[in-house]
Design a protein around this motif. Structure first.
Motif, PDB file in Angstrom:
ATOM      1  N   THR A  20       0.832  -1.194   0.000  1.00 23.87           N
ATOM      2  CA  THR A  20       0.000   0.000   0.000  1.00 23.87           C
ATOM      3  C   THR A  20       0.871   1.249   0.000  1.00 23.87           C
ATOM      4  O   THR A  20       0.401   2.344  -0.324  1.00 23.87           O
ATOM      5  CB  THR A  20      -0.920   0.000   1.229  1.00 23.87           C
ATOM      6  OG1 THR A  20      -0.171  -0.342   2.401  1.00 23.87           O
ATOM      7  CG2 THR A  20      -2.049  -1.018   1.051  1.00 23.87           C
ATOM      8  N   ASP A  21       2.140   1.091   0.364  1.00 26.58           N
ATOM      9  CA  ASP A  21       3.110   2.189   0.269  1.00 26.58           C
ATOM     10  C   ASP A  21       4.435   1.595  -0.190  1.00 26.58           C
ATOM     11  O   ASP A  21       5.277   1.196   0.633  1.00 26.58           O
ATOM     12  CB  ASP A  21       3.280   2.898   1.616  1.00 26.58           C
ATOM     13  CG  ASP A  21       4.148   4.151   1.516  1.00 26.58           C
ATOM     14  OD1 ASP A  21       4.835   4.309   0.485  1.00 26.58           O
ATOM     15  OD2 ASP A  21       4.134   4.959   2.455  1.00 26.58           O
ATOM     16  N   PRO A  22       4.654   1.495  -1.504  1.00 27.24           N
ATOM     17  CA  PRO A  22       5.869   0.852  -2.032  1.00 27.24           C
ATOM     18  C   PRO A  22       7.158   1.497  -1.554  1.00 27.24           C
ATOM     19  O   PRO A  22       8.208   0.841  -1.542  1.00 27.24           O
ATOM     20  CB  PRO A  22       5.711   0.999  -3.551  1.00 27.24           C
ATOM     21  CG  PRO A  22       4.239   1.138  -3.775  1.00 27.24           C
ATOM     22  CD  PRO A  22       3.730   1.904  -2.590  1.00 27.24           C
ATOM     23  N   SER A  23       7.119   2.742  -1.127  1.00 29.57           N
ATOM     24  CA  SER A  23       8.347   3.431  -0.696  1.00 29.57           C
ATOM     25  C   SER A  23       8.861   2.914   0.641  1.00 29.57           C
ATOM     26  O   SER A  23      10.016   3.155   1.004  1.00 29.57           O
ATOM     27  CB  SER A  23       8.103   4.937  -0.599  1.00 29.57           C
ATOM     28  OG  SER A  23       7.213   5.240   0.475  1.00 29.57           O
ATOM     29  N   LYS A  24       8.042   2.173   1.378  1.00 25.65           N
ATOM     30  CA  LYS A  24       8.429   1.721   2.717  1.00 25.65           C
ATOM     31  C   LYS A  24       8.872   0.264   2.774  1.00 25.65           C
ATOM     32  O   LYS A  24       9.128  -0.257   3.856  1.00 25.65           O
ATOM     33  CB  LYS A  24       7.271   1.934   3.691  1.00 25.65           C
ATOM     34  CG  LYS A  24       6.951   3.396   3.959  1.00 25.65           C
ATOM     35  CD  LYS A  24       5.835   3.519   4.997  1.00 25.65           C
ATOM     36  CE  LYS A  24       5.528   4.970   5.313  1.00 25.65           C
ATOM     37  NZ  LYS A  24       4.435   5.099   6.310  1.00 25.65           N
ATOM     38  N   GLY A  25       8.962  -0.397   1.630  1.00 25.36           N
ATOM     39  CA  GLY A  25       9.394  -1.788   1.627  1.00 25.36           C
ATOM     40  C   GLY A  25       8.454  -2.664   2.435  1.00 25.36           C
ATOM     41  O   GLY A  25       7.234  -2.588   2.294  1.00 25.36           O
ATOM     42  N   GLY A  26       9.025  -3.503   3.319  1.00 23.68           N
ATOM     43  CA  GLY A  26       8.222  -4.409   4.129  1.00 23.68           C
ATOM     44  C   GLY A  26       7.245  -3.692   5.035  1.00 23.68           C
ATOM     45  O   GLY A  26       6.151  -4.193   5.319  1.00 23.68           O
ATOM     46  N   ARG A  27       7.597  -2.500   5.487  1.00 27.89           N
ATOM     47  CA  ARG A  27       6.707  -1.738   6.370  1.00 27.89           C
ATOM     48  C   ARG A  27       5.547  -1.108   5.614  1.00 27.89           C
ATOM     49  O   ARG A  27       4.630  -0.558   6.235  1.00 27.89           O
ATOM     50  CB  ARG A  27       7.502  -0.661   7.097  1.00 27.89           C
ATOM     51  CG  ARG A  27       8.458  -1.215   8.151  1.00 27.89           C
ATOM     52  CD  ARG A  27       9.302  -0.113   8.750  1.00 27.89           C
ATOM     53  NE  ARG A  27      10.173   0.494   7.734  1.00 27.89           N
ATOM     54  CZ  ARG A  27      10.943   1.538   7.960  1.00 27.89           C
ATOM     55  NH1 ARG A  27      10.956   2.119   9.164  1.00 27.89           N
ATOM     56  NH2 ARG A  27      11.708   2.030   6.991  1.00 27.89           N
ATOM     57  N   GLY A  28       5.578  -1.200   4.300  1.00 25.83           N
ATOM     58  CA  GLY A  28       4.482  -0.677   3.494  1.00 25.83           C
ATOM     59  C   GLY A  28       3.581  -1.760   2.939  1.00 25.83           C
ATOM     60  O   GLY A  28       2.750  -1.504   2.057  1.00 25.83           O
ATOM     61  N   MET A  29       3.710  -2.977   3.470  1.00 25.49           N
ATOM     62  CA  MET A  29       2.903  -4.100   3.004  1.00 25.49           C
ATOM     63  C   MET A  29       1.649  -4.253   3.850  1.00 25.49           C
ATOM     64  O   MET A  29       1.704  -4.128   5.074  1.00 25.49           O
ATOM     65  CB  MET A  29       3.726  -5.396   3.045  1.00 25.49           C
ATOM     66  CG  MET A  29       4.873  -5.436   2.056  1.00 25.49           C
ATOM     67  SD  MET A  29       6.080  -6.740   2.421  1.00 25.49           S
ATOM     68  CE  MET A  29       5.031  -8.179   2.567  1.00 25.49           C
ATOM     69  N   SER A  30       0.539  -4.554   3.190  1.00 23.33           N
ATOM     70  CA  SER A  30      -0.739  -4.722   3.876  1.00 23.33           C
ATOM     71  C   SER A  30      -1.450  -5.960   3.334  1.00 23.33           C
ATOM     72  O   SER A  30      -1.059  -6.513   2.305  1.00 23.33           O
ATOM     73  CB  SER A  30      -1.625  -3.486   3.678  1.00 23.33           C
ATOM     74  OG  SER A  30      -0.969  -2.300   4.103  1.00 23.33           O
ATOM     75  N   VAL A  31      -2.474  -6.385   4.049  1.00 21.19           N
ATOM     76  CA  VAL A  31      -3.300  -7.513   3.618  1.00 21.19           C
ATOM     77  C   VAL A  31      -4.692  -6.981   3.281  1.00 21.19           C
ATOM     78  O   VAL A  31      -5.328  -6.318   4.112  1.00 21.19           O
ATOM     79  CB  VAL A  31      -3.385  -8.603   4.692  1.00 21.19           C
ATOM     80  CG1 VAL A  31      -4.263  -9.759   4.212  1.00 21.19           C
ATOM     81  CG2 VAL A  31      -1.998  -9.118   5.059  1.00 21.19           C
ATOM     82  N   ILE A  32      -5.153  -7.274   2.075  1.00 21.33           N
ATOM     83  CA  ILE A  32      -6.449  -6.805   1.594  1.00 21.33           C
ATOM     84  C   ILE A  32      -7.324  -8.021   1.272  1.00 21.33           C
ATOM     85  O   ILE A  32      -6.885  -8.945   0.584  1.00 21.33           O
ATOM     86  CB  ILE A  32      -6.310  -5.955   0.308  1.00 21.33           C
ATOM     87  CG1 ILE A  32      -5.210  -4.897   0.461  1.00 21.33           C
ATOM     88  CG2 ILE A  32      -7.648  -5.335  -0.053  1.00 21.33           C
ATOM     89  CD1 ILE A  32      -5.513  -3.786   1.412  1.00 21.33           C
TER      90      ILE A  32
END
Length: 374
Positions: A168-180
């Protein structure tokens, strides 16, 4: 002999699983092979038998899932039809991280088999390094728009409820990953089965998401929370895989023991040769060690003491153990062990998958080694 850490309710559930698989799986294996895998009727019957949604109905006791996984391993036909019921482990994601509205919408259908689940994470060029995924879910007003590909997804071609891991935020790497949460009939979703040398009628799928639009309320947990959700499920996943390896090795050993007691070579039974006895003794020792490891893991998990390193060690040992035992069993069967209609040949082929999927042997070694370097 009673297993360590299991109560009567667990043993009663084991009998339920065994009865269901003996009645609804093994007799219909040819049907599932012709149909290309398990059908909706199988899932409906599993729901009626009380085998689905155990994260909810079982009070969160993962022991029930471990028992189901072990019994699946003990069922020779699952070497053809794959992990099947273990896709329901995804219910833990919904129960532990879903909103009340999401649970109200999906849990009842999960219990009946109307909703079957998958967690699309792996991509064509991304395996063990989850943070390298390229699939995106970008906010557009009150929606997320999802684009990307997923590959090697358990239950991926047949599941109709998908927990898609995306950035959901590609600039943050792993911290920008979400589950939809994505329902599979949403426009832009396509699913296809991947042919495999093991689990030939199992459901390993490839998925494509082409401008898939879902409401923002389909976010599971919080934005950027995918890694926590994944880490929360890794421990349980390691145990269920180990339990399946244990069940498969145990059943293969039993089939082999029966065979070598009947098969004669040079005028004597195969089991009468000292080499056969030594090989069988090695298999027996491997299986009993793994049984103790799985049961101990369940106790530690209940007590909140099961660590990431414990999970890595367990998966590494159990998957390699299954490979060793199945290889020795095939050798004792001789040419008969390579015949396609012999269950042992399919179990042997399927065992190879375990050392690759859900984290390769090498990934488990990295996790163990990191603890040594602290």
């Amino acid at each position: 002999m009673a297993r360590m850490g299991y109560g009567e309710e667990h043993e009663a559930f084991r009998r339920t699983v065994r009865t269901f698989l003996d009645r609804e799986h093994e007799p219909y294996l040819k049907h599932y092979e012709a149909a290309g895998g398990l059908d909706r009727e199988f899932w409906r019957k599993a729901g009626q038998a009380g085998l689905l949604g155990l994260a909810h109905t079982g009070g969160g006791d993962f022991t029930f899932y471990a028992i189901m996984s072990e019994e699946l391993g003990r069922t020779p036909g699952t070497a053809t039809t794959g992990s099947s019921l273990m896709a329901d482990v995804a219910t833990y994601i919904l129960v532990n991280h879903g909103s009340d509205a999401q649970k109200d919408k999906y849990l009842a259908g999960i219990l009946t088999g109307a909703w079957t689940q998958a967690m699309p994470l792996t991509e064509p060029s991304v395996g063990s390094d989850a943070t390298a995924i390229a699939t995106t879910a970008l906010r557009d007003g009150d929606d997320y728009v999802i684009n990307g590909e997923k590959y090697f997804i358990s239950n991926g071609s047949g599941a109709n409820l998908l927990y898609v891991v995306a950035k959901t935020d590609p600039s943050k790497g792993g911290r920008g990953m979400s589950v939809i949460i994505v329902e599979a009939d949403t426009p832009g979703v396509s699913q296809a089965k991947i042919p495999m040398i093991g689990w030939r009628q199992g459901d390993t799928g490839a998925l494509n998401f082409d401008n898939v639009r879902v409401p923002a309320s389909n976010l599971l947990g919080v934005e950027g929370g995918a890694m926590k959700i994944l880490m929360d499920t890794f421990l349980e996943d390691r145990i269920q895989i180990a339990a399946r390896c244990l069940g498969a090795a145990s059943r293969a050993f039993e089939l082999t023991l029966d065979y070598v007691k009947e098969r004669k070579v040079f005028g004597q039974r195969v089991i009468d040769f000292q080499n056969s006895q030594f090989v069988l003794a090695e298999c027996r020792a491997d299986i009993k060690i793994t049984e103790t490891m799985v049961d101990t893991a369940m106790i530690k998990l209940r007590n909140g003491e099961f660590t990431f390193e414990d999970g890595a060690i367990l998966k590494l040992w159990a998957t390699q153990m299954e490979g060793r035992v199945l290889d020795k069993c095939v050798q004792l069967f001789g040419g008969a062990g390579l015949m396609d209609d012999n269950p042992i040949s399919r179990m042997w082929t399927a065992a190879r998958i375990q050392r690759i999927y859900a984290g390769t042997d090498e990934l488990q070694k990295v996790a163990i080694a990191r603890g040594l370097m602290q």
